[in-house]
Design a protein around this motif. Structure first.
Motif, mmCIF file in Angstrom:
data_model
loop_
_atom_site.group_PDB
_atom_site.id
_atom_site.type_symbol
_atom_site.label_atom_id
_atom_site.label_comp_id
_atom_site.label_asym_id
_atom_site.label_seq_id
_atom_site.Cartn_x
_atom_site.Cartn_y
_atom_site.Cartn_z
ATOM 1 N N ILE A 22 0.830 -1.204 0.000
ATOM 2 C CA ILE A 22 0.000 0.000 0.000
ATOM 3 C C ILE A 22 0.871 1.264 0.000
ATOM 4 O O ILE A 22 0.621 2.207 -0.745
ATOM 5 C CB ILE A 22 -0.954 0.021 1.213
ATOM 6 C CG1 ILE A 22 -1.799 -1.267 1.253
ATOM 7 C CG2 ILE A 22 -1.837 1.256 1.173
ATOM 8 C CD1 ILE A 22 -2.569 -1.562 -0.019
ATOM 9 N N SER A 29 -6.537 4.224 -1.145
ATOM 10 C CA SER A 29 -6.778 3.238 -0.088
ATOM 11 C C SER A 29 -7.563 2.073 -0.665
ATOM 12 O O SER A 29 -8.398 2.267 -1.570
ATOM 13 C CB SER A 29 -7.555 3.854 1.074
ATOM 14 O OG SER A 29 -6.766 4.797 1.768
ATOM 15 N N HIS A 60 -3.423 -0.374 12.121
ATOM 16 C CA HIS A 60 -3.924 -0.927 10.861
ATOM 17 C C HIS A 60 -4.865 0.072 10.196
ATOM 18 O O HIS A 60 -4.788 0.337 8.990
ATOM 19 C CB HIS A 60 -4.679 -2.236 11.106
ATOM 20 C CG HIS A 60 -3.859 -3.334 11.699
ATOM 21 N ND1 HIS A 60 -3.477 -3.327 13.022
ATOM 22 C CD2 HIS A 60 -3.365 -4.478 11.152
ATOM 23 C CE1 HIS A 60 -2.777 -4.426 13.274
ATOM 24 N NE2 HIS A 60 -2.694 -5.144 12.165
ATOM 25 N N PHE A 70 -3.995 1.714 6.615
ATOM 26 C CA PHE A 70 -4.766 1.197 5.481
ATOM 27 C C PHE A 70 -6.019 2.019 5.155
ATOM 28 O O PHE A 70 -6.428 2.100 4.008
ATOM 29 C CB PHE A 70 -5.150 -0.265 5.736
ATOM 30 C CG PHE A 70 -3.976 -1.181 5.899
ATOM 31 C CD1 PHE A 70 -2.949 -1.182 4.972
ATOM 32 C CD2 PHE A 70 -3.894 -2.044 6.987
ATOM 33 C CE1 PHE A 70 -1.852 -2.031 5.115
ATOM 34 C CE2 PHE A 70 -2.804 -2.895 7.140
ATOM 35 C CZ PHE A 70 -1.777 -2.884 6.205
#
Length: 343
Positions: free
Chosen positions: A146, A158, A175, A179
């Motif tokens: 990512i 995202s 997280h 993310f």
């Protein structure tokens, strides 16, 4: 059984993380018999089990339960070696994903990545059977995906969803911060979903000439990595290395293998092979790969494969396929324009 291995370059992110926390990285590396020079060597590899041990010791030293995420977040553009450089020079994210799935064994052989378009979403999976792959390694891997995708695209993209095989940690705040998408744990496999429209995102360092050279180099490294030790594999790898320079004469390639011309010819004959046959097959394999990608001008392919001129490449290609390079490219990818198809 093949030992699960990972590129030593993966250690860079871990070492960067530890240095930011004022951990003595020299002593840390010494405990695992890892020299600093190894960390800088793109070709060096180490057992995944050892890397996993280092991650968990790093967790103990720092008190950071999310060490894998933070190592992945530390990724640098050149950390993946030729794989990373090839991805950086792609035209769009779709081409980058294709190269990632093709060349990922150059940096890690613990799993296989696959992607497929499902409606308006793309599913990228990471399948592994290696017991050494733990939470930290999985999270480091996805976090680096990512982070790297955001960097090369120059966007703040995202995913739509991320799934992990391990159980849900006590806290998922980090997280969520990294993310910024729904998360699922205790899933069957590591899986990332993202909008299909992302595939067309332009990458900011697109360079077709550089990409062509990196692809040729990556193909050669794959041949070396997968080499069984057979003479034909050694000859093929040597030819791939020297194609661009044009130094692919029988004598030159024999010398790189520590053989005379007669010795190489005799050994190949014993296996029912000829040097010219291997040379033609190597050029054909690389030519088809470059043409089917549709990313490189055919004039550049002529140069990269070491042909003296375009007509020589065209004659050889027609002998292999019954078509000219331009005709083959149009057949394999009708969407390409006449200008892209070239000769």
């Amino acid at each position: 059984m093949t030992t699960s291995q990972i590129s030593a370059a993966y250690l860079r992110g871990l070492i960067d993380c530890l240095r930011l926390r004022n951990i003595d990285t020299e002593c840390f590396l010494e405990r695992y018999a890892v020299d600093q020079a190894l960390v800088e060597n793109f070709q060096a590899r180490l057992p995944v089990e050892r890397f996993n041990q280092m991650l968990y010791e790093a967790e103990t030293l720092t008190g950071d339960e999310d060490i894998g995420l933070h190592v992945g977040e530390q990724i640098k553009p050149n950390q993946y070696g030729v794989l990373g450089l090839s991805i950086m020079n792609c035209k769009n994210l779709e081409e980058a994903v294709k190269r990632h799935t093709r060349y990922e064994n150059l940096v890690c052989n613990v799993a296989m990545s696959r992607y497929q378009v499902k409606g308006d979403q793309v599913e990228l999976t990471w399948d592994t059977c290696a017991p050494e792959v733990t939470r930290h390694i999985a999270e480091e891997n996805v976090a680096s995906w990512i982070t790297f995708a955001r960097w090369i695209s120059g966007t703040d993209l995202s995913p739509s969803l991320i799934q992990f095989q391990h159980n849900k940690p006590n806290s998922i705040e980090e997280h969520e911060r990294i993310f910024r998408c729904p998360l699922k744990f205790s899933a069957e496999r590591v899986r990332v979903l993202f909008p299909a429209e992302y595939l067309q995102l332009s990458l900011r360092q697109y360079d077709p000439a550089m990409l062509a050279m990196l692809d040729t180099y990556a193909e050669r490294l794959l041949l070396e990595l997968n080499s069984s030790g057979r003479l034909v594999d050694q000859v093929t790898a040597s030819i791939s290395t020297h194609l661009q320079s044009g130094e692919v004469s029988l004598g030159h390639i024999a010398a790189t293998l520590g053989l005379s011309e007669r010795q190489l010819q005799r050994k190949l004959k014993e296996e029912g092979l000829t040097y010219q046959g291997i040379l033609d097959n190597t050029r054909k394999t690389l030519a088809l790969k470059q043409i089917e990608d549709g990313m490189v001008d055919l004039y550049e392919i002529t140069f990269l494969l070491g042909f003296s001129d375009q007509s020589a490449f065209q004659r050889a290609f027609k002998k292999w396929t019954g078509m000219t390079p331009g005709q083959y490219r149009k057949t394999s990818n009708p969407s390409l324009s006449t200008k892209q198809s070239g000769i």
